[in-house]
Design an enzyme around this catalytic site. Structure first.
Site, PDB file in Angstrom:
ATOM      1  N   ARG A1443      18.409 -58.384 -33.199  1.00  0.00           N
ATOM      2  CA  ARG A1443      19.727 -58.963 -33.006  1.00  0.00           C
ATOM      3  C   ARG A1443      20.483 -58.124 -31.975  1.00  0.00           C
ATOM      4  O   ARG A1443      20.630 -56.907 -32.141  1.00  0.00           O
ATOM      5  CB  ARG A1443      20.498 -59.003 -34.320  1.00  0.00           C
ATOM      6  N   HIS A1488      30.623 -60.096 -29.521  1.00  0.00           N
ATOM      7  CA  HIS A1488      30.684 -58.913 -30.374  1.00  0.00           C
ATOM      8  C   HIS A1488      31.766 -57.983 -29.825  1.00  0.00           C
ATOM      9  O   HIS A1488      31.513 -56.838 -29.470  1.00  0.00           O
ATOM     10  CB  HIS A1488      29.323 -58.208 -30.439  1.00  0.00           C
ATOM     11  N   GLU A1533      31.882 -60.697 -36.949  1.00  0.00           N
ATOM     12  CA  GLU A1533      32.969 -60.098 -37.720  1.00  0.00           C
ATOM     13  C   GLU A1533      34.352 -60.496 -37.195  1.00  0.00           C
ATOM     14  O   GLU A1533      35.109 -59.661 -36.691  1.00  0.00           O
ATOM     15  CB  GLU A1533      32.833 -58.573 -37.757  1.00  0.00           C
ATOM     16  N   ASN A1675      27.485 -59.436 -42.753  1.00  0.00           N
ATOM     17  CA  ASN A1675      27.438 -57.983 -42.526  1.00  0.00           C
ATOM     18  C   ASN A1675      28.079 -57.280 -43.725  1.00  0.00           C
ATOM     19  O   ASN A1675      29.198 -57.607 -44.121  1.00  0.00           O
ATOM     20  CB  ASN A1675      28.221 -57.587 -41.276  1.00  0.00           C
ATOM     21  N   TYR A1677      28.421 -53.270 -45.829  1.00  0.00           N
ATOM     22  CA  TYR A1677      28.134 -51.835 -45.827  1.00  0.00           C
ATOM     23  C   TYR A1677      28.488 -51.141 -47.139  1.00  0.00           C
ATOM     24  O   TYR A1677      27.777 -50.236 -47.563  1.00  0.00           O
ATOM     25  CB  TYR A1677      28.905 -51.155 -44.681  1.00  0.00           C
ATOM     26  N   GLU A1742      23.888 -57.345 -40.694  1.00  0.00           N
ATOM     27  CA  GLU A1742      24.144 -55.909 -40.496  1.00  0.00           C
ATOM     28  C   GLU A1742      24.181 -55.229 -41.852  1.00  0.00           C
ATOM     29  O   GLU A1742      24.786 -55.742 -42.800  1.00  0.00           O
ATOM     30  CB  GLU A1742      25.484 -55.638 -39.786  1.00  0.00           C
TER      31      GLU A1742
END
Length: 1929
Positions: A1443, A1488, A1533, A1675, A1677, A1742
């Protein structure tokens, strides 16, 4: 009767003819009376009152209320004609002044007594008036207690003044207390009660003579002769306060009592000059014809001959000698138990006991008030069930949580029908507070808990097909939690909260509800019946029929007393029966439980006991209330005949239908009869009932012809319908036993009893205590005396709750709930402690007893060689100080050994209070705190927590925590006020005896500290510990304590923190005695303390150990210290020196060789010599002293709180100082967590190292952590999350020490049990697990959240591996996408190469102070020029996809399609071609974050024209690259673009000045732009290119900061909706989510704006955006903890979502402050996406972790991260059925991490930015990720080595996992079975089996992997010479 007249004449003749001491016979009193109920009843009925009934039974006194019968005067005339001169009149305080207020008398009673007194005067009978004969007004008793309270003396004086004013003109002879000694409690309050009663008499005596000095009346007090003889010193007490002695005299003819001799003893010796009035003469066994004819009379006449007797009671004498009417009443029954024997006399009345009610009523009808109030001191049967209760709608809250359906109470309260429009939406928040509620139950010591299930929570619509699994899980958790705490659940199926959906179909008026209830009951029995053994089908169904459908004050608010009222009961009875039968037929055999029903009923007492009509009316009342339900179930399946016939009668009499009572068929009756295994009774109060012709009123009263009333003397409550009438429950139980359970022989359970108080922030609910005390005692009487089969008692309720229409204005709880605090803290009231004592004693007999001691054999500690300098314990620094932050903080799962001692601690001065109570002497802390400005806020420990008076309260907390040990200290001056044994204070000893016995009762080990800083001041006056005499004085104290408490105390500590005593008290002088002599005193003090400890130890060893078998030690304290530089020997030596000075100072002599450590001796000795001294300031021990000290501890006790960093510093020589002697400097790290005490940072890993140091230094002794805790600001009360973090992290480090390092750790004691006086800080900082309100005189204790979490740790004995953390073995789908990601600006560089235009990130990075270290992406990783290197990395990883993003300004320099930069576009062609050549599929992100600056210059994403610009840009890319790219992401995002870039401004374009609008406008345009790009692809390119396109949305998962708090739960949901939902909801569901729309609109309007700051989509736009996805790009985290925050009027994103976020301190860190390692959240948010957005295919685009600081290729933290996060994704896929199609790691290589520059590194490959070539080097994690890819998941090690685990040699051809076409959607079921050893099994079963096999083979597998890894690493090292400064270890 003839004989009686002869006797009376003889008695009169004696004084007439022979005279006596009195001069005239007219002065002698012949006393009759008082008037009895029997006499008055007979006179009322027109019967002839017998002359013998001048008194009847003394306790059967008539209470004046109603007008006297007219024949009373004739009766009195008759009495006088027989020679009686005086007549007793016994007044009733409680009836004259029912409210206790002299200004508000009961006028009917006053008039009645005045009438009686006047009639006495008219017949020439003189009244002898007793002011007090029966009980005090109940309202005063409820408020003030009993006569032990001094206030009653004044209250009685006020009452007497009223009496004198009301009746003083009609009487001259008075007695204050007719039964003085009977008022005195036998027990703890006997002395105080005596003093207060006599004080009351003295006050009244003086008052009377002040008021009537001219009248010449006389007043006395009634006493028993036996009591005077027992106390011959009485005369001085009474002298001057009696005009005559009113004597109670007892004569027994069988014993031939010598009356003359008894009177001589009294008058001759004690009351020489005082006339004696025989006020009451009791005569036994003196009837005629038994051989004792006239014996009593003869004896009495003889006594009167020479003594000063002023009169005599002749009633009982006359009664005994009358042959015509010998009483058949048994004389030996207990007080109040004559009822059954008197039943034969009932025939004399005109009411014949033909029914159960009349039988029971007749049994108790003649009970007097004193008989009723007689208190039975006894115990309940063994196995009696004690409980408390709650009801779902009153406490649960969570009214719409997790799919719960609406109930009729929800609708009712939301429509404004409740007090102040209150609702039960949150109530007590019990839905989120199971642990909190069970904590209370453990504290109460209950063995049952009765709660109701919310039908609508389980079946939202009321029907089974609507099953809400989360609702059922709530009750599963509650039941399991109860059972884990040994509490039996008692479950009510229906307590009023009907699902509104069923009410909409008619509710309980619809017969169909019977089947619905049956299905609901069946489900509950099936789901919970394996654990629930007692069921109530309904609770108080009468309330449903009456309040809900009859008068309509409860929901559903129907007012239909004619039809619905009866119809509802009819259907409820059928529903109950069906539920009982389903259990009986289907579940009973397997489950073995019982099913009953809880019926509510008052007791009905006839208003006029002599009226047969009132008796019949009372019976009707009871049958209309209780019999309506009980008769069908327990008797014959049908309604009671009284009810049926009365309705039939009324319907005949009245023109209209008054009531429509349905009829049961024969089958119905058979079905209903006998459908209860027990009788549940809810009872609260009683009623006085009388006949009333209510004509044709359609109501129970109208139909039943009764009217209920109450006695105004009954104590009231906050409810107008509940009065405190304890005796009613006994009568009701007798009725139930007679009418119902005698037929079915089932037991009775009291399922509800309690009373409400008004809302008040007060825990001192004395009224409830008196209520419960009375009712429980009456139940005991019913069991013990009446043989009623009652099996249990349940108090209503556990805590304050939502009380229906009264809302929160009425409080029934044993626990106070603060409904103004969203934490809903629960605080025990005084009634909770009272009830717990009742439970503890199983009644009213104290059963506390000592438990036998536990013997333990000990081996004396060996002599160890002295420590070296530095000590060999330096290995701890060598072993642990080189840990990485990841290794140091990695949470360890495991448990402590069986028998581990969990406890809490306190100290005497800090909690006890009572500083001068009961003879306690002052301590040095008393003296110190009483001096101004020594303590913050001038606080003192005078009261502290008042534990001296609150043992029960403290035991409650300990029980609730389920600790195994409680460490407390003894107050030396409380036991020896002057420090010496000669001053022994027994009260102090009793306090500790009671505490110790209470602990042992609950199997809590007392750990007792002899000295915790509070030296008796008298000892300090002789220099305290600076005086060597203290060694012997302390030993004397210790000896006494061992002797007195040692039979029960098995764990002793002589001293707590002697270092603090020496240093803080005698060196720096902060603590008392405030000596400031830092150079000498601390060493002298420590010397004496060590010798005192040793002597006490030997005393125990020689005198007590062999018998008591306990342990003796002392508690030392130490901070852990880290050397400034662990690689510098001098710093290691400095750290070791610190520990030797602090800990070794005391531990070395005791645990090693009897002497101080050499580091201490050398350092002080050398300093002393340099200071010019001839000898060391450190004292020396003789060899004998060393021998005495060495080994004087059986275990090692350590108090530890914090850590420091030390370094070697040469300190100055003067002034002399212990501090300077050490040559040390101290510091702390800035990132160590703070506490409320600045010096005490929370550094958990220091505890593990300290424990290891002790192990190494002192020969691995048994260690107890005796103090460890954290201070918080006193303003923080119950929601103390910082304390949770502290305990979780510190205890985990202790577990590591035990489990990983072999430390011999035996126990952990938390500091402290509760908030307390914290020395110099006073009450400004707190350490407690329980909050204490020091502003409240009651010092209420409320559990904090930390108390609940600490209990969980204790329960689990540590931290067993949770399910969330267990590795799951399995594989992803075969066509799974494995990818890695980058972004153009972060890696490409070439910022102006080949015609590229400027991006907003170029501008942002070139703006000062925007990017850390002034880094920028001008070159970045130079990927623009390194395609080959990048692809090589990808091939090494063996990914299937890559990606990357396209730089918009590289392709379109000005952002528009007018100019296409072909060289830029060619770069992406070359990259894609290289990928495809390597069999790697491109995943391309269009945007992005690097917007062309040219577009930003015209507004960027805030300008709506950008939507078209983005569409044009997308069109260019699709057209030029789409034939090679099959996976597109429109925008990465959007949240970060909108909020970080345009709200916070920490990312490009850095806009911050429109935080309330700009983020929402940008988000609006981003969504439109995405939709246009999607539609462009869908409409123009999909058919030919066949790709997938969607948007990538990022989000953290969020958990509530306090999971027990609805407010935080709601905040967490808002955060998710504002984060992921902001963009996902429009794309997947259409339009913004309601949470965002509502919150932003309401806040905007509240700020005065005309409309919402959140833009609105048109309907066309909503349709355009909805569905613009082929998958969910995600995404993720990390996870955050969320709490509610009110930002007031601020207008921005954070204020709109109304939340704050923090992280759990135990979570692993990363290189990014915002990123914590929280794998569990990954699975949860993936499930959220599935549920919230329609189970879309998910591609994780992500996921990764960063690091900072020195470069290391051994990135174990990243391996840990990927393994755990990917495994959570695997669980979500296989176990939860989440449709996960691919996973992308972030990131391929270290790159420019936006505003943090190159400081944060996320890469799998290291990029050396210091080398212009920017070489890429694989980290350790790259290999691990590659292995996971090869394995497509996690192969099961139980199935042997997997081929994928073999590393592929470099240069060989690798076959990657086949990749399906992007457009294919293979048939992949969400949750498959798996193959296990050739068998098809379910995933959960396979998981269990895998873990079993895992234990067998993990070692072999791990070994193989390790060998392979070492071979590969060796090969890699040979291929990569060390051209860079990189750590490989």
């Amino acid at each position: 009767m003839k004989a009686g007249c002869q006797i009376l004449c003889l008695f009169v003749l004696h004084f007439t003819c022979f005279g006596g001491p009195l001069q005239s016979p007219q002065d002698f009193m012949l006393i009759g009376g008082p008037l009895t109920k029997n006499v008055v009843d007979e006179l009322s009925l027109g019967l002839q009152a017998l002359a013998s009934e001048m008194q009847g039974t003394a306790s059967d006194v008539f209470i004046c209320k109603d007008p006297l019968p007219s024949s009373v005067k004739d009766y009195l005339q008759y009495i006088h004609s027989r020679g009686v001169s005086h007549f007793k009149v016994l007044l009733s305080w409680s009836d004259l002044l029912p409210g206790g207020d002299p200004k508000m008398p009961h006028l009917d009673t006053v008039n009645c007594y005045r009438s009686l007194l006047r009639q006495l005067s008219e017949v020439n009978l003189k009244p002898l008036v007793a002011l007090h004969h029966s009980g005090v007004p109940e309202i005063l008793r409820a408020k003030h207690g009993g006569w032990e309270n001094r206030i009653f003396a004044s209250l009685f004086e006020e009452y007497a003044e009223f009496v004198f004013s009301a009746f003083g003109d009609l009487a001259e002879t008075w007695i204050t207390f007719s039964q003085f000694n009977d008022l005195i409690d036998e027990g703890d309050h006997e002395e105080s009660s005596f003093e207060n009663v006599f004080l009351a008499h003295k006050k009244v005596y003086n008052l009377y003579h002040q008021l009537y000095v001219a009248r010449g009346g006389q007043i006395s007090i009634g006493m028993k002769a036996s009591d005077i003889q027992r106390n011959p010193q009485s005369e001085p007490i009474y002298k001057g306060f009696i005009d005559f002695l009113a004597l109670h005299l007892h004569f027994d003819c069988k014993l031939a009592t010598n009356v003359e001799e008894e009177l001589l003893k009294i008058q001759g010796a004690t009351f020489k000059d005082v006339p004696v009035l025989i006020y009451k003469l009791s005569v036994e066994e003196c009837t005629l014809g038994n051989g004792h004819d006239f014996l009593a009379l003869t004896s009495l006449l003889k006594a009167l001959q020479d003594l000063q007797i002023s009169g005599c009671d002749i009633v009982e004498l006359f009664d005994q000698l009358t042959v015509d009417d010998i009483s058949q009443r048994p004389r030996n029954l207990p007080t109040g138990e004559k009822g059954s024997a008197e039943s034969s006399e009932v025939q004399e009345r005109n009411v014949s006991p033909s029914s159960s009610y009349q039988t029971v009523w007749a049994k108790f009808a003649d009970q007097t008030q004193s008989e009723r109030e007689h208190f039975l001191v006894s115990s309940f049967p063994v196995g009696f069930k004690w409980g408390t209760s709650s009801e779902s709608f009153k406490v649960e809250g969570g009214w719409a949580e997790h799919g719960k359906g609406e109930t009729i109470w929800d609708r009712f309260s939301h429509n404004g029908h409740v007090f102040e429009n209150q609702t039960a939406d949150l109530a007590c928040d019990s839905y989120n507070k199971i642990d909190y509620d069970v904590y209370l139950l453990r504290g109460l010591n209950c063995n049952t808990f009765q709660f109701s299930i919310s039908w609508a929570r389980i079946f939202p619509t009321g029907h089974r097909e609507s099953l809400n699994e989360k609702g059922a899980l709530y009750y599963d958790r509650l039941i399991d939690s109860l059972l884990q705490s040994d509490i039996q659940p008692v479950v009510t199926l229906f307590h009023w909260d009907l699902p509104q959906a069923l009410q909409d179909m008619g509710g309980w008026q619809n017969e169909a509800i019977v089947q619905a209830f049956k299905e609901y009951a069946d489900f509950c029995f099936s789901r919970f019946g394996d654990r629930v053994k007692l069921w109530n089908t309904f609770s108080s169904p009468w309330e449903v029929s009456s309040a809900g459908y009859g008068i309509g004050v409860h929901p559903p608010g129907i007012t239909d007393p004619v039809v619905a009222y009866y119809q509802v009961t009819h259907i409820i009875l059928k529903a109950h029966a069906e539920a009982w039968h389903i259990y009986n037929d289907k579940h009973r055999a397997d489950q073995g439980g019982k099913v009953g029903i809880a019926l509510n009923s008052d007791w009905a007492e006839p208003n006029n006991q002599s009226s047969s009509q009132d008796v019949e009316a009372a019976e009707r009342y009871l049958q209309f209330m209780l019999g309506w339900f009980a008769h069908p179930i327990f008797v014959n399946g049908d309604y009671p005949e009284i009810l049926k016939s009365q309705i039939e009668l009324k319907n005949r009499e009245c023109a209209a239908e008054m009531a429509r009572l349905p009829s049961f068929t024969g089958a119905d009756k058979q079905r209903i009869k006998g459908t209860a295994d027990f009788f549940g009774l809810n009872h609260y109060t009683s009623r006085l009932v009388n006949l009333s012709d209510n004509a044709c009123t359609p109501s129970p009263q109208g139909i039943g012809n009764f009217r209920e009333d109450f006695d105004p003397s009954w104590p009231t409550t906050a409810s107008p319908w509940i009065f405190s009438v304890p005796w009613g429950i006994r009568r009701l139980l007798n009725f139930i036993a007679t009418e119902y359970t005698s037929i079915t022989t089932v037991p009775i359970y009291i399922t509800g009893n309690g009373m409400p108080t008004e809302y008040a922030e007060d825990v001192n609910d004395t009224q409830r205590i008196h209520f419960l005390n009375g009712y429980i005692n009456e139940v005991l009487k019913a069991i013990q005396l009446d043989k009623v089969n009652v099996k249990g008692f349940t108090v209503q309720s556990l805590m304050d709750g939502f009380e229906g229409p009264q809302g929160y204005s009425q409080r029934f709880g044993l626990h106070y709930v603060n409904f103004d605090d969203l934490n809903r803290p629960r605080t025990p009231k005084e009634s909770a402690y009272f009830y717990s004592l009742i439970i503890e004693n199983n009644g009213f007999v104290n059963t506390t007893h000592r438990l036998p001691p536990n013997q333990r054999m000990l081996t004396r500690l060996p002599v160890l060689p002295p420590s070296e300098v530095p000590s060999k314990s330096k290995v701890v620094w060598e072993k642990l100080s080189h840990q990485t932050k990841f290794e140091r903080k990695l949470f360890h799962y495991g448990t402590f050994p069986e028998g581990f001692q969990w406890g809490v601690s306190t100290s005497a001065y800090q909690i006890e209070g009572g500083w001068n109570a009961d003879g306690k002497g002052p301590s040095v802390w008393d003296t110190f705190t009483h001096q101004p400005n020594n303590i913050m806020n001038n606080d003192t420990g005078d009261v502290a927590c008042d534990s001296y008076n609150k043992i029960d309260e403290d035991l409650y907390m300990l029980r609730a925590l389920r600790v195994k040990a409680y460490r407390f200290s003894l107050s030396w001056p409380r036991i020896f006020p002057n420090g010496r044994r000669t001053s022994l204070n027994q009260k102090g000893v009793e306090y500790y005896n009671k505490l110790i016995n209470g602990l042992l009762m609950y199997n809590i080990t007392p750990m007792v500290t002899l000295y915790h800083f509070d030296l008796p001041q008298t000892l300090q006056d002789i220099q305290g510990w600076d005086n060597e005499q203290m060694i012997d004085i302390f030993n004397e104290f210790a000896d006494f304590c061992f002797e007195t408490f040692g039979d029960r105390v098995k764990f002793w500590m002589t001293f707590n923190q002697p270092h603090s005593v020496a240093w803080a008290g005698y060196s720096i002088g902060l603590f008392p005695p405030n000596v400031k002599d830092p150079g000498y005193a601390p060493y002298r003090i420590a010397h004496n303390l060590l010798k005192a400890h040793a002597k006490a130890y030997h005393t125990y060893d020689k005198k007590y150990r062999s018998v008591q078998g306990g342990l003796v030690s002392l508690s030392l304290n130490a901070d852990w210290v880290e050397p400034k530089d662990v690689n510098v020997p001098r710093e290691i030596e400095a750290a070791d020196r610190y520990l030797q000075f602090q800990l070794g100072w005391f531990a070395h002599p005791i645990f090693k060789n009897g002497d101080y450590p050499d580091a201490l001796k050398w350092q002080v000795g050398n300093k002393s010599e340099l200071q010019g001294l001839t000898e060391s300031r450190l004292p020396t021990f003789t060899e004998q002293e060393k021998a005495e000290i060495q080994g004087t501890a059986d275990v090692f006790c350590i108090n530890a709180y914090t850590s420091k960093i030390v370094r070697h510093v040469t300190r100055k020589l003067k002034p002399f100082s212990y501090d300077f002697d050490q040559d040390l400097g101290e510091s702390v790290e800035n990132d160590w967590p703070d506490t409320a005490i600045k010096e005490m940072k929370a550094v958990s890993w220091g505890l593990r190292r300290l424990l290891n140091w002790i192990k190494e230094e002192y020969g691995n002794p048994e260690i107890y952590v005796t103090e460890n805790g954290v201070s918080t600001d006193a303003k923080s009360t119950v929601d103390d999350i910082e304390r949770n973090f502290f305990y979780k992290s510190y205890i985990n480090e202790a577990l590591k020490a035990y489990d990983l390092d072999g430390v011999n750790l035996k126990g952990y004691i938390a500091w402290s049990l509760m908030d307390a006086f914290e020395w110099l800080s006073g009450y400004s900082t707190v350490f407690g697990l329980h909050h204490v309100d020091f502003k409240n005189p009651q010092r209420p204790r409320t559990p904090k959240r930390s108390a609940h979490d600490f209990f969980e740790i204790i329960k689990n004995n540590g931290f067993p591996l949770p399910e969330d953390e267990k590795i799951f073995y399995g594989h992803f789908r075969k066509d799974f996408f494995w990818s890695v990601a980058t972004a153009s600006y972060q890696i490409e560089g070439g910022w102006r190469a080949d015609g590229k235009g400027l991006s907003i990130w170029d501008t942002f990075a070139h703006t000062p102070l925007r990017v850390s270290n002034d880094d920028n992406g001008d070159i970045a990783c130079d990927s623009y020029n390194k395609i080959a290197e990048d692809v090589a990395m990808l091939k090494k990883l063996q990914v299937t996809h890559y990606r990357f993003s396209i730089s918009w300004p590289r392709v379109l320099p000005d952002g528009t399609a007018k100019t296409i930069n072909e060289p830029g576009l060619n770069y992406y062609h070359r990259l894609i071609d290289a990928l495809l050549a390597a069999n790697i599929q491109p995943q391309v992100t269009l945007y992005h974050w690097d917007l062309p600056q040219a577009l930003q210059d015209i507004g960027g994403w805030e300008n709506v024209t950008i939507v078209q610009r983005f569409k044009e840009y997308a069109d260019v890319i699709f057209s030029r690259l789409g034939h090679k790219v099959k996976f597109w992401i429109t925008i990465n995002e959007p949240y970060n673009v909108a909020n970080i870039g345009h709200g916070y401004g920490t990312a490009a374009p850095g806009i911050t000045f429109r935080p309330g609008t700009a983020p929402y406008v940008v988000g609006h345009h981003l969504l439109k732009a995405h939709a246009e790009a999607w539609h462009l692809y869908n409409d123009k390119y999909r058919a030919t290119q066949g790709g997938l396109i969607s948007i990538t949305i990022n989000s953290d998962w969020t958990e509530p900061r306090n999971p027990y708090k609805q407010e935080d739960i709601d905040a967490a949901r808002r955060v998710v909706q504002f984060y992921i939902g902001w963009f996902a909801h429009p794309v997947f569901n259409g339009d913004y989510n309601e949470v965002m729309k509502t919150r932003i609109r309401e806040r905007s309007l509240a700020a005065g704006l005309a409309k919402s700051r959140l833009p609105e989509f048109t309907e066309q736009e909503i349709r355009r955006i909805k569905g613009t996805h082929d998958y969910f790009g995600f995404n993720h985290y990390t996870t955050v903890l969320t709490n509610n925050v009110d930002y007031k009027g601020l207008q921005h994103y954070d204020a709109d979502r109304g939340a704050g976020t923090i992280a759990d301190r135990t979570w692993l860190d990363s290189g990014s402050a915002w990123l914590k390692v929280t794998p569990f959240g990954f699975r949860r948010i993936l499930n959220f996406i599935k549920e919230e957005y329609g189970d879309p295919p998910i591609y994780i685009t992500e996921n990764g972790i960063s690091e900072r600081g020195p470069v290391s290729l051994n990135d174990d933290h990243r391996i840990h991260y990927y393994e755990n996060y990917i495994n959570q994704a695997l669980k979500a896929s296989i176990l939860d059925g989440v449709d996960i199609r691919g996973y992308t790691a972030w990131t391929l290589m270290d790159n420019l991490e936006w505003a943090t520059g190159f400081a944060e590194r996320f890469g799998l490959f290291y990029v050396n930015q210091s080398n212009p070539a920017l070489p890429r080097t694989p980290k350790k994690s790259a290999a691990r990720y590659s292995t996971i890819i090869r394995c497509n998941g996690f192969p099961d090690p139980m199935q042997g080595p997997h081929d994928c685990l073999q590393l592929v040699p470099e240069g060989s051809t690798t076959t990657t996992t086949p990749v399906g076409k992007p457009t294919e959607t293979p048939n992949f079921p969400p949750a498959q079975g798996v193959k296990f050893l050739g068998l098809d099994v379910s995933a959960p079963n396979a998981e269990v089996a895998l873990y079993i096999l895992f234990v067998v083979s993990i070692a072999g597998t791990a070994g193989a992997m390790f060998v392979s890894y070492r071979l590969l690493k060796k090969k890699r090292l040979s291929q990569h010479p060390s051209a860079e400064n990189i750590s490989l270890q």
